[in-house]
Design an enzyme around this catalytic site. Structure first.
Site, PDB file in Angstrom:
ATOM      1  N   GLN A   1     -15.055   2.211   1.769  1.00 53.71           N
ATOM      2  CA  GLN A   1     -14.384   1.828   0.520  1.00 53.71           C
ATOM      3  C   GLN A   1     -14.125   3.082  -0.316  1.00 53.71           C
ATOM      4  OE1 GLN A   1     -16.597  -0.853  -2.034  1.00 53.71           O
ATOM      5  NE2 GLN A   1     -14.764  -1.429  -3.163  1.00 53.71           N
TER       6      GLN A   1
ATOM      7  N   HIS B   1      -7.102  -5.684   2.479  1.00 51.61           N
ATOM      8  CA  HIS B   1      -5.938  -5.130   3.158  1.00 51.61           C
ATOM      9  C   HIS B   1      -5.348  -6.181   4.086  1.00 51.61           C
ATOM     10  CE1 HIS B   1      -6.602  -0.751   2.337  1.00 51.61           C
ATOM     11  NE2 HIS B   1      -7.843  -1.174   2.166  1.00 51.61           N
TER      12      HIS B   1
ATOM     13  N   HIS C   1     -10.695  -5.267  -2.825  1.00 48.59           N
ATOM     14  CA  HIS C   1      -9.323  -5.450  -2.372  1.00 48.59           C
ATOM     15  C   HIS C   1      -9.335  -5.782  -0.893  1.00 48.59           C
ATOM     16  CE1 HIS C   1     -10.255  -1.144  -2.023  1.00 48.59           C
ATOM     17  NE2 HIS C   1      -9.361  -1.065  -1.052  1.00 48.59           N
TER      18      HIS C   1
ATOM     19  N   ASN D   1     -13.389  -3.406   2.955  1.00 49.47           N
ATOM     20  CA  ASN D   1     -14.518  -2.478   2.999  1.00 49.47           C
ATOM     21  C   ASN D   1     -15.369  -2.610   1.734  1.00 49.47           C
ATOM     22  OD1 ASN D   1     -13.366  -1.366   5.386  1.00 49.47           O
ATOM     23  ND2 ASN D   1     -12.014  -0.128   4.132  1.00 49.47           N
TER      24      ASN D   1
ATOM     25  N   ASP E   1       0.850  -1.188   0.000  1.00 50.17           N
ATOM     26  CA  ASP E   1       0.000   0.000   0.000  1.00 50.17           C
ATOM     27  C   ASP E   1       0.888   1.240   0.000  1.00 50.17           C
ATOM     28  OD1 ASP E   1      -1.779   2.178   1.025  1.00 50.17           O
ATOM     29  OD2 ASP E   1      -3.207   0.527   1.222  1.00 50.17           O
TER      30      ASP E   1
END
Length: 136
Positions: free
Chosen positions: A95, A103, A101, A88, A32
């Protein structure tokens, strides 16, 4: 299939450079750019799905298997003492990019980071009403 206007599709397909830590035919896993902790990574399916509601069960299952594998790698190589999986769905859930995606956030003792929420309260009657609503 990728969506032409989706930044995560472009990253997952390798059209935009990323710090990739894992890739196969189905996923690209990247670090990230705004990490919560050292090693914060995102599991990105190469096939576009906006959120978990659109994600195929096959890809959802494979994402969790991959998360399990990478969690062990992160624990062993980054020496984290814990790990959060955060996913999310929808703006109201936080989101910010409309591409599913997951995390992976390594946690370290004493890092001062807090991802927890304040627990609310519910009566037994409220819990029963929700249980009935979901199971009917």
């Amino acid at each position: 299939m990728k969506r032409e206007d989706c930044i995560f599709c472009k990253i997952a397909q390798g059209e935009i450079p990323s710090k990739t830590i894992y890739e196969d035919d189905t996923f690209r896993v990247i670090l990230d750019l705004g990490p919560v902790t050292r090693g914060h990574a995102l599991i990105l399916p190469k096939e576009h799905a906006e959120n978990i509601f659109e994600l195929s069960e096959d890809i959802a299952g494979k994402a969790m298997v991959l998360a399990k594998h990478l969690a062990v790698v992160m624990r062993d190589r980054l020496h984290c003492s814990g790990l959060n999986l955060v996913q999310n769905n929808g703006v109201s859930a936080g989101q910010t990019v409309p591409h599913f995606h997951l995390h992976m956030i390594p946690r370290y003792e004493g890092n001062g980071k807090d991802l927890n929420w304040k627990a609310g309260e519910a009566t037994q009657e409220e819990l029963e009403a929700v249980r009935r609503q979901i199971t009917q």
